[in-house]
Design a protein around this motif. Sequence first.
Motif, PDB file in Angstrom:
ATOM      1  N   ILE A 137       0.833  -1.207   0.000  1.00  0.00           N
ATOM      2  CA  ILE A 137       0.000   0.000   0.000  1.00  0.00           C
ATOM      3  C   ILE A 137       0.865   1.253   0.000  1.00  0.00           C
ATOM      4  O   ILE A 137       0.592   2.240  -0.706  1.00  0.00           O
ATOM      5  N   THR A 138       1.972   1.246   0.780  1.00  0.00           N
ATOM      6  CA  THR A 138       2.869   2.411   0.824  1.00  0.00           C
ATOM      7  C   THR A 138       3.510   2.671  -0.528  1.00  0.00           C
ATOM      8  O   THR A 138       3.600   3.812  -0.993  1.00  0.00           O
ATOM      9  N   LEU A 139       3.968   1.610  -1.199  1.00  0.00           N
ATOM     10  CA  LEU A 139       4.564   1.777  -2.522  1.00  0.00           C
ATOM     11  C   LEU A 139       3.555   2.330  -3.523  1.00  0.00           C
ATOM     12  O   LEU A 139       3.883   3.201  -4.341  1.00  0.00           O
ATOM     13  N   CYS A 140       2.337   1.850  -3.468  1.00  0.00           N
ATOM     14  CA  CYS A 140       1.309   2.355  -4.376  1.00  0.00           C
ATOM     15  C   CYS A 140       1.046   3.835  -4.164  1.00  0.00           C
ATOM     16  O   CYS A 140       0.912   4.610  -5.124  1.00  0.00           O
ATOM     17  N   VAL A 141       1.005   4.257  -2.914  1.00  0.00           N
ATOM     18  CA  VAL A 141       0.755   5.677  -2.619  1.00  0.00           C
ATOM     19  C   VAL A 141       1.913   6.551  -3.103  1.00  0.00           C
ATOM     20  O   VAL A 141       1.722   7.608  -3.717  1.00  0.00           O
ATOM     21  N   VAL A 142       3.169   6.104  -2.847  1.00  0.00           N
ATOM     22  CA  VAL A 142       4.332   6.897  -3.256  1.00  0.00           C
ATOM     23  C   VAL A 142       4.408   7.007  -4.771  1.00  0.00           C
ATOM     24  O   VAL A 142       4.640   8.093  -5.336  1.00  0.00           O
ATOM     25  N   LEU A 143       4.235   5.920  -5.481  1.00  0.00           N
ATOM     26  CA  LEU A 143       4.282   5.951  -6.934  1.00  0.00           C
ATOM     27  C   LEU A 143       3.160   6.809  -7.508  1.00  0.00           C
ATOM     28  O   LEU A 143       3.341   7.520  -8.501  1.00  0.00           O
ATOM     29  N   GLY A 144       1.988   6.737  -6.897  1.00  0.00           N
ATOM     30  CA  GLY A 144       0.887   7.569  -7.373  1.00  0.00           C
ATOM     31  C   GLY A 144       1.176   9.043  -7.225  1.00  0.00           C
ATOM     32  O   GLY A 144       0.851   9.852  -8.116  1.00  0.00           O
ATOM     33  N   ARG A 145       1.812   9.454  -6.150  1.00  0.00           N
ATOM     34  CA  ARG A 145       2.139  10.870  -5.952  1.00  0.00           C
ATOM     35  C   ARG A 145       3.204  11.335  -6.947  1.00  0.00           C
ATOM     36  O   ARG A 145       3.146  12.449  -7.467  1.00  0.00           O
ATOM     37  N   ARG A 146       4.185  10.457  -7.214  1.00  0.00           N
ATOM     38  CA  ARG A 146       5.221  10.836  -8.177  1.00  0.00           C
ATOM     39  C   ARG A 146       4.641  11.023  -9.576  1.00  0.00           C
ATOM     40  O   ARG A 146       4.990  11.953 -10.294  1.00  0.00           O
ATOM     41  N   ALA A 161       1.656  11.876 -10.265  1.00  0.00           N
ATOM     42  CA  ALA A 161       0.831  13.092 -10.266  1.00  0.00           C
ATOM     43  C   ALA A 161       1.695  14.341 -10.407  1.00  0.00           C
ATOM     44  O   ALA A 161       1.301  15.328 -11.044  1.00  0.00           O
ATOM     45  N   LYS A 162       2.897  14.345  -9.820  1.00  0.00           N
ATOM     46  CA  LYS A 162       3.776  15.500  -9.930  1.00  0.00           C
ATOM     47  C   LYS A 162       4.335  15.648 -11.345  1.00  0.00           C
ATOM     48  O   LYS A 162       4.572  16.753 -11.826  1.00  0.00           O
ATOM     49  N   ARG A 163       4.619  14.537 -12.025  1.00  0.00           N
ATOM     50  CA  ARG A 163       5.215  14.591 -13.348  1.00  0.00           C
ATOM     51  C   ARG A 163       4.208  15.026 -14.421  1.00  0.00           C
ATOM     52  O   ARG A 163       4.596  15.586 -15.446  1.00  0.00           O
ATOM     53  N   ARG A 164       3.001  14.809 -14.260  1.00  0.00           N
ATOM     54  CA  ARG A 164       2.008  15.173 -15.260  1.00  0.00           C
ATOM     55  C   ARG A 164       1.827  16.700 -15.307  1.00  0.00           C
ATOM     56  O   ARG A 164       1.747  17.362 -14.249  1.00  0.00           O
ATOM     57  N   PRO A 165       1.749  17.342 -16.542  1.00  0.00           N
ATOM     58  CA  PRO A 165       1.514  18.810 -16.620  1.00  0.00           C
ATOM     59  C   PRO A 165       0.083  19.133 -16.212  1.00  0.00           C
ATOM     60  O   PRO A 165      -0.849  18.391 -16.504  1.00  0.00           O
ATOM     61  N   ARG A 166      -0.004  20.266 -15.563  1.00  0.00           N
ATOM     62  CA  ARG A 166      -1.317  20.673 -15.101  1.00  0.00           C
ATOM     63  C   ARG A 166      -2.120  21.277 -16.253  1.00  0.00           C
ATOM     64  O   ARG A 166      -1.631  22.107 -17.000  1.00  0.00           O
ATOM     65  N   ARG A 167      -3.293  20.871 -16.393  1.00  0.00           N
ATOM     66  CA  ARG A 167      -4.167  21.416 -17.417  1.00  0.00           C
ATOM     67  C   ARG A 167      -4.753  22.759 -16.955  1.00  0.00           C
ATOM     68  O   ARG A 167      -5.099  22.913 -15.788  1.00  0.00           O
ATOM     69  N   PRO A 168      -4.868  23.745 -17.914  1.00  0.00           N
ATOM     70  CA  PRO A 168      -5.450  25.059 -17.495  1.00  0.00           C
ATOM     71  C   PRO A 168      -6.900  24.904 -17.097  1.00  0.00           C
ATOM     72  O   PRO A 168      -7.668  24.161 -17.734  1.00  0.00           O
ATOM     73  N   GLY A 169      -7.228  25.585 -16.068  1.00  0.00           N
ATOM     74  CA  GLY A 169      -8.598  25.514 -15.591  1.00  0.00           C
ATOM     75  C   GLY A 169      -9.539  26.344 -16.452  1.00  0.00           C
ATOM     76  O   GLY A 169      -9.113  27.066 -17.373  1.00  0.00           O
ATOM     77  N   PRO A 170     -10.756  26.323 -16.224  1.00  0.00           N
ATOM     78  CA  PRO A 170     -11.721  27.112 -17.009  1.00  0.00           C
ATOM     79  C   PRO A 170     -11.507  28.619 -16.803  1.00  0.00           C
ATOM     80  O   PRO A 170     -11.158  29.068 -15.713  1.00  0.00           O
TER      81      PRO A 170
END
Length: 346
Positions: free
Chosen positions: A278-287, A289-298
């Motif tokens: 579970i810890t590995l899944c959470v850490v990988l998920g956060r990484r 999320a950080k690498r993905r570019p943020r899409r402009p909001g409305p």
Amino acid sequence: MKANRPRIRLAGLALAAILMLSLTACGSKGSGAANGAAMDSTTEAYSPEASADSGTSAPLISPEATAESSRKIIYTASVEMESTDYDATRQGILDAVAAAGAYLQSSYQYGNAQDANRSSQYCVRVPVENYSALLTSLGETGNVLSQSESTDDITASYIDVEARLSALETQRDRLNQLADQAETTADLLEIESQLSDVQYQIESYTGQLRAMQDQVTYSTVDIYLNEVATLTPTGVTFADRLADAFFGGWQAFASLVQNVFLAVVYLLPLILVAAVIITLCVVLGRRRAKRRPRRPGPMPPVPPASGTGPEATYMDPAMDDRILMPDDSPNTDSGKPKPPQTGPKY
């Protein structure tokens, strides 16, 4: 030779008729004697004096009270015991069996000493003359919870088999005499065929007699031993029963806590592995999320320009100045100015 054939056949028929009459007579006499013996056995074995001591470890049925040469009785007993010192009680049972001249026909043990839940089962064959002594000795080795005894009077069956066997032996001797006197091969073969059938029946009845005699000579005692932390309460007053119930409940609670703790320890490796995954899944998920570019909001809504929108058509009565609508114009159709707006226009 041909003249002697009718005589041999007549002799054979006469012999068969005599054997049938003898078997019928023996069977009726054996049944009458057996029924009388069975009635006597029931009266003595289940007398009030014998049943009065049913709560003790002493034998309920005494073979000495029914020891008669003309009666064939099978004794069977079952004893259930418990002990807090399992090893000592088990050794005491084996010593009592050896002292009574008995032997173990079968034994079974399960459980382990760490959990203190061992149990044993023994099937003992004891000589009938030592039957009572063995039951008395067993009552001294541990706490007896229950004891049951039974008898089976097989006198009728035993006498019937004996009579049949005696008649068959007589028939065999007579057939041997006829075989010696046979003058033709055909007569000899017929006599030998009958002799073979008689011999087979003799062996069968002989085996039945041996089995019944073994059951009569050696009684069967089934012993059940259980290892317990405390002996079964024997208090009869309310205070004793209340104390036994309290201590019993406390021991049950302590046992429950121990079992729960052992279950947690037993599942601890699985819990650790699940926590790591579970810890590995959470850490990988956060990484990720950080690498993905943020899409402009409305985009936020653009406010309307001044002088436009519904609010531009509202006129405050306190204002003296006239607010012209966007569609107002100084041009008039007839050259006359339009009257001023006195209220909001929608």
